[in-house]
Scaffold this motif. Sequence first.
Motif, PDB file in Angstrom:
ATOM      1  N   ASP A  86     -28.247   1.321   5.234  1.00 24.20           N
ATOM      2  CA  ASP A  86     -28.293   0.876   4.029  1.00 24.20           C
ATOM      3  C   ASP A  86     -26.949   1.094   2.954  1.00 24.20           C
ATOM      4  OD1 ASP A  86     -30.910  -0.035   4.354  1.00 24.20           O
ATOM      5  OD2 ASP A  86     -31.872   1.760   3.556  1.00 24.20           O
ATOM      6  N   PHE A  87     -26.118   2.068   3.426  1.00 25.26           N
ATOM      7  CA  PHE A  87     -24.958   2.206   2.335  1.00 25.26           C
ATOM      8  C   PHE A  87     -24.127   1.213   2.305  1.00 25.26           C
ATOM      9  CE2 PHE A  87     -21.055   4.480   1.405  1.00 25.26           C
ATOM     10  CZ  PHE A  87     -21.490   5.219   0.122  1.00 25.26           C
ATOM     11  N   ASN A  88     -23.783   0.825   1.002  1.00 28.12           N
ATOM     12  CA  ASN A  88     -22.674  -0.197   0.741  1.00 28.12           C
ATOM     13  C   ASN A  88     -21.603   0.291   0.595  1.00 28.12           C
ATOM     14  OD1 ASN A  88     -21.611  -2.550   0.109  1.00 28.12           O
ATOM     15  ND2 ASN A  88     -23.000  -3.290  -1.482  1.00 28.12           N
ATOM     16  N   CYS A  89     -20.605   0.275   1.523  1.00 32.92           N
ATOM     17  CA  CYS A  89     -19.463   0.826   1.421  1.00 32.92           C
ATOM     18  C   CYS A  89     -18.184   0.085   0.366  1.00 32.92           C
ATOM     19  CB  CYS A  89     -18.490   0.811   2.619  1.00 32.92           C
ATOM     20  SG  CYS A  89     -17.276   1.881   3.182  1.00 32.92           S
ATOM     21  N   SER A  90     -18.668  -0.944   0.112  1.00 32.29           N
ATOM     22  CA  SER A  90     -17.665  -1.848  -0.971  1.00 32.29           C
ATOM     23  C   SER A  90     -18.087  -1.142  -2.158  1.00 32.29           C
ATOM     24  CB  SER A  90     -18.044  -3.137  -0.779  1.00 32.29           C
ATOM     25  OG  SER A  90     -19.264  -3.388  -1.206  1.00 32.29           O
ATOM     26  N   GLN A  91     -18.776  -0.439  -2.662  1.00 29.80           N
ATOM     27  CA  GLN A  91     -19.163   0.037  -3.931  1.00 29.80           C
ATOM     28  C   GLN A  91     -18.310   1.475  -4.039  1.00 29.80           C
ATOM     29  OE1 GLN A  91     -23.242   0.645  -4.123  1.00 29.80           O
ATOM     30  NE2 GLN A  91     -23.969  -1.651  -4.569  1.00 29.80           N
ATOM     31  N   ASP A  92     -17.886   2.064  -3.143  1.00 28.21           N
ATOM     32  CA  ASP A  92     -17.349   3.092  -3.173  1.00 28.21           C
ATOM     33  C   ASP A  92     -15.857   3.004  -2.740  1.00 28.21           C
ATOM     34  OD1 ASP A  92     -16.261   5.747  -3.377  1.00 28.21           O
ATOM     35  OD2 ASP A  92     -17.271   6.372  -1.389  1.00 28.21           O
ATOM     36  N   PRO A  93     -14.890   2.989  -3.728  1.00 27.20           N
ATOM     37  CA  PRO A  93     -13.209   2.889  -3.627  1.00 27.20           C
ATOM     38  C   PRO A  93     -12.767   3.373  -2.471  1.00 27.20           C
ATOM     39  CG  PRO A  93     -13.692   3.825  -5.879  1.00 27.20           C
ATOM     40  CD  PRO A  93     -15.154   3.458  -5.193  1.00 27.20           C
ATOM     41  N   TYR A  94     -13.190   4.701  -2.284  1.00 20.97           N
ATOM     42  CA  TYR A  94     -12.439   5.626  -1.331  1.00 20.97           C
ATOM     43  C   TYR A  94     -12.983   5.102   0.227  1.00 20.97           C
ATOM     44  CZ  TYR A  94     -11.441   9.091  -4.975  1.00 20.97           C
ATOM     45  OH  TYR A  94     -10.893   9.456  -5.931  1.00 20.97           O
ATOM     46  N   CYS A  95     -14.335   4.868   0.357  1.00 25.26           N
ATOM     47  CA  CYS A  95     -14.767   4.220   1.488  1.00 25.26           C
ATOM     48  C   CYS A  95     -14.218   3.136   1.787  1.00 25.26           C
ATOM     49  CB  CYS A  95     -16.254   4.167   1.379  1.00 25.26           C
ATOM     50  SG  CYS A  95     -16.982   3.449   2.946  1.00 25.26           S
ATOM     51  N   TYR A  96     -13.990   1.731   0.962  1.00 30.31           N
ATOM     52  CA  TYR A  96     -13.431   0.850   0.837  1.00 30.31           C
ATOM     53  C   TYR A  96     -12.223   0.687   1.414  1.00 30.31           C
ATOM     54  CZ  TYR A  96     -12.943  -4.337  -0.066  1.00 30.31           C
ATOM     55  OH  TYR A  96     -12.485  -5.514   0.074  1.00 30.31           O
TER      56      TYR A  96
END
Length: 140
Positions: A86-96
């Motif tokens: 479920d975690f959307n990585c595109s919302q977190d700039p570090y993850c993206y």
Amino acid sequence: AVVSTQSTGRFLIMALICYGVSTESLINPTKETMNLNSIFEVFWRPYINILGELDLEVLQTKLNVGYCKLAQIYNTSIDCSNAKEDFNCSQDPYCYYNRFLIFIAMAVYMMLVAVMMINLLVAVFSYTYELINPKSAQVW
């Protein structure tokens, strides 16, 4: 040829360790301690990448879990109980950005390893040829 083989092997091991440590630190940004599993992951991922296995599904799952835990530190309302899907990585700039950095590092590592393996193969063939060449006149 033996010196070339040894130096190529050392460079290959150095590239494996550098890629493994950097990838592991980008995948698990909240990990503060080192245990046997971490050491295994540092060597296992580069090794299976050499063999051609990218394991992208597991990599994506680990990224989701790791960066959900990082986002939870800054925002306690985030629920990481089902972060694998479920975690959307595109919302977190570090993850993206780190996700792209991991894939770029993987591409560079795999190209470098392919060149080094071909170099190693040529060095072994050259060494074998040097050993057999003086005896070739006797055999014929």
